[in-house]
Design an enzyme around this catalytic site. Structure first.
Site, PDB file in Angstrom:
ATOM      1  N   TYR A   1      17.274  29.272   9.026  1.00  9.62           N
ATOM      2  CA  TYR A   1      16.100  29.924   9.635  1.00  9.62           C
ATOM      3  C   TYR A   1      16.139  29.784  11.152  1.00  9.62           C
ATOM      4  CZ  TYR A   1      13.905  30.233   5.034  1.00  9.62           C
ATOM      5  OH  TYR A   1      13.615  30.528   3.732  1.00  9.62           O
TER       6      TYR A   1
ATOM      7  N   LYS B   1       0.852  -1.194   0.000  1.00  7.05           N
ATOM      8  CA  LYS B   1       0.000   0.000   0.000  1.00  7.05           C
ATOM      9  C   LYS B   1       0.890   1.246   0.000  1.00  7.05           C
ATOM     10  CE  LYS B   1      -0.550  -0.305   4.979  1.00  7.05           C
ATOM     11  NZ  LYS B   1      -1.415  -0.052   6.109  1.00  7.05           N
TER      12      LYS B   1
HETATM   13  C1  LIG Z   1      -3.913  -4.828   7.909  1.00  9.90           C
HETATM   14  C2  LIG Z   1      -2.444  -4.667   7.781  1.00  9.90           C
HETATM   15  N1  LIG Z   1      -1.674  -5.751   7.654  1.00  9.90           N
HETATM   16  C3  LIG Z   1      -0.331  -5.664   7.546  1.00  9.90           C
HETATM   17  C4  LIG Z   1       0.301  -4.436   7.564  1.00  9.90           C
HETATM   18  C5  LIG Z   1       1.808  -4.374   7.473  1.00  9.90           C
HETATM   19  O1  LIG Z   1       2.344  -3.888   8.674  1.00  9.90           O
HETATM   20  P1  LIG Z   1       3.920  -3.671   8.851  1.00  9.90           P
HETATM   21  O2  LIG Z   1       4.301  -2.643   7.844  1.00  9.90           O
HETATM   22  O3  LIG Z   1       4.066  -3.168  10.238  1.00  9.90           O
HETATM   23  O4  LIG Z   1       4.533  -4.982   8.597  1.00  9.90           O
HETATM   24  C6  LIG Z   1      -0.464  -3.284   7.701  1.00  9.90           C
HETATM   25  C7  LIG Z   1       0.198  -1.983   7.755  1.00  9.90           C
HETATM   26  O5  LIG Z   1      -0.149  -1.068   8.416  1.00  9.90           O
HETATM   27  C8  LIG Z   1      -1.874  -3.393   7.812  1.00  9.90           C
HETATM   28  O6  LIG Z   1      -2.648  -2.319   7.937  1.00  9.90           O
END
Ligand SMILES: Cc1ncc(COP(=O)(O)O)c(C=O)c1O
Length: 374
Positions: free
Chosen positions: A264, A43
């Site tokens: 700054y 994602k």
């Molecule tokens: C439902 C779900 N599964 C797995 C993951 C992967 O988590 P991580 O990046 O901590 O391994 C996420 C990430 O937020 C998630 O929302």
């Protein structure tokens, strides 16, 4: 960059994404979870690494888990025939047609989503794989334990292929509630007697709770060689490799007199006459504005013997530039290659010095930074 052969014509900033490191990290996950299938979580444009790079580096995964159906479409258009999981399922019932066409697996976390699926149970392409999400204590998404079994039976009766899923809030901590153990117990109880494959573990659980993996693990951050806890020591201990490298160059050098200030707000005062390196990278590139003085920057061949050195940030990070103390880098010049994070400077260390976590930094790499996939 650094050598004239590779020098960019424009502003000298570049993010490199190393597909070999993706392969290495995926193999490590296979070693840690040999009995489980792997949803590679990609994602947020593969946590800022680009979907293209993730697809190239992670093509031996069992599936990709993501949020946007447009990303699922992209993967199909580019030849991915394996499984795809929509991690938050359908945002709107109109997406179902596309999800079916793209043969996506769906997380179902709400009553509304159950209704949408029930009313489409004769949809062509049916049955879909459903990952029914239990809220085992994180209280973000999912059915509470007392609602879970009913939702499961309704979808099962509609002939969907059922899987059980939950998500841990604290797999990287021991002293926070709910504990992983509490969530796991809640999960076991909720699914008791309901035969279906399971999915529980994020990166932290894969690293530290291997009795709670489930049939499908869901690693995100560890695929990118970044720590779930924010401590780079985890990455070293787990033999993971940084996938993203953010590099730039020194574009100017200032000679400060003792007592003069830089940037700054004049946050840093020169304790003696000293050289300051100005680097083409700022918060508009995704570098954290909150980085404190002392945040490490790697400078190639700049040490007293032409060795690589770490120089600390001094002064406030601005939109397009940041400034470093060159007292330990007598051979640094305009054009010297620097690394902001990557194999030389752990993004976890930059995040720690900036009051955040590596997740946020890699995801926030700005669109204006060119990315090369290696
Ligand atoms: C439902 C779900 N599964 C797995 C993951 C992967 O988590 P991580 O990046 O901590 O391994 C996420 C990430 O937020 C998630 O929302």
């Amino acid at each position: 960059m650094g050598s004239s052969a590779n020098r960019l014509i424009n502003r000298p900033i570049l993010a490199s994404v190393h597909t070999e490191a993706f392969r290495h990290n995926l193999n490590r996950i296979r070693e840690l979870a040999p009995e489980s299938k792997i949803w590679s979580v990609v994602k947020a444009k593969a946590y800022g690494h680009t979907l293209e790079a993730a697809f190239k580096g992670l093509e031996s995964t069992d599936g990709f888990a993501l949020l946007d159906i447009a990303d699922a479409q992209w993967l199909r258009d580019h030849g991915w025939a394996g499984r795809i999981l929509l991690l938050e399922g359908l945002f709107h019932p109109d997406e179902l047609e596309t999800a079916v066409k793209l043969n996506c697996d769906l997380v179902v976390h709400s009553e509304k989503q159950v209704e949408w699926l029930q009313s489409h149970q004769n949809y062509p392409g049916h049955p879909l794989n459903i990952f029914l999400k239990l809220n085992s204590g994180m209280n973000r998404l999912g059915f509470r334990p007392e609602q879970y079994r009913e939702a499961f039976h309704r979808l099962h009766a509609a002939r969907y292929h059922m899987h059980h899923m939950t998500h841990f809030a604290n797999a990287d901590q021991v002293d926070r509630l709910p504990t992983v153990g509490e969530q796991f117990e809640c999960f076991e109880k909720a699914i008791d007697g309901l035969q279906a494959p399971t999915s529980l573990a994020n990166s932290a659980a894969i690293l530290w709770h291997r009795n709670m993996l489930g049939d499908w693990v869901r690693p995100g951050i560890m695929l990118y060689g970044v720590s779930p806890t924010g401590s780079f020591a985890d990455i070293v201990r787990s033999d993971l490799q940084a996938v993203m490298e953010l590099r730039s160059e020194i574009i100017d050098i200032q000679h400060l007199k003792k007592g003069e200030h830089v940037g700054y707000g004049g946050r840093y005062e020169a304790p003696e006459d000293m050289r300051i390196g100005v680097i083409a990278c700022g918060y508009a590139d995704g570098y954290p504005r909150h980085a404190k003085d002392g945040t490490p920057v790697w400078v190639a061949s700049a040490g007293p013997d032409g060795d690589d050195v770490i120089c600390p940030i001094v002064g406030q990070v601005s939109m397009d530039m940041l400034t470093i103390d060159l007292r330990g880098a007598p051979n640094a010049n305009i054009g010297s290659l620097v690394e902001l994070w990557g194999g030389e400077v752990p993004v976890d260390d930059v995040a720690q010095m900036s009051g955040t976590i590596g997740y946020e930094l890699i995801c926030a790499l700005a669109p204006r930074v060119p990315v090369v996939i290696k």
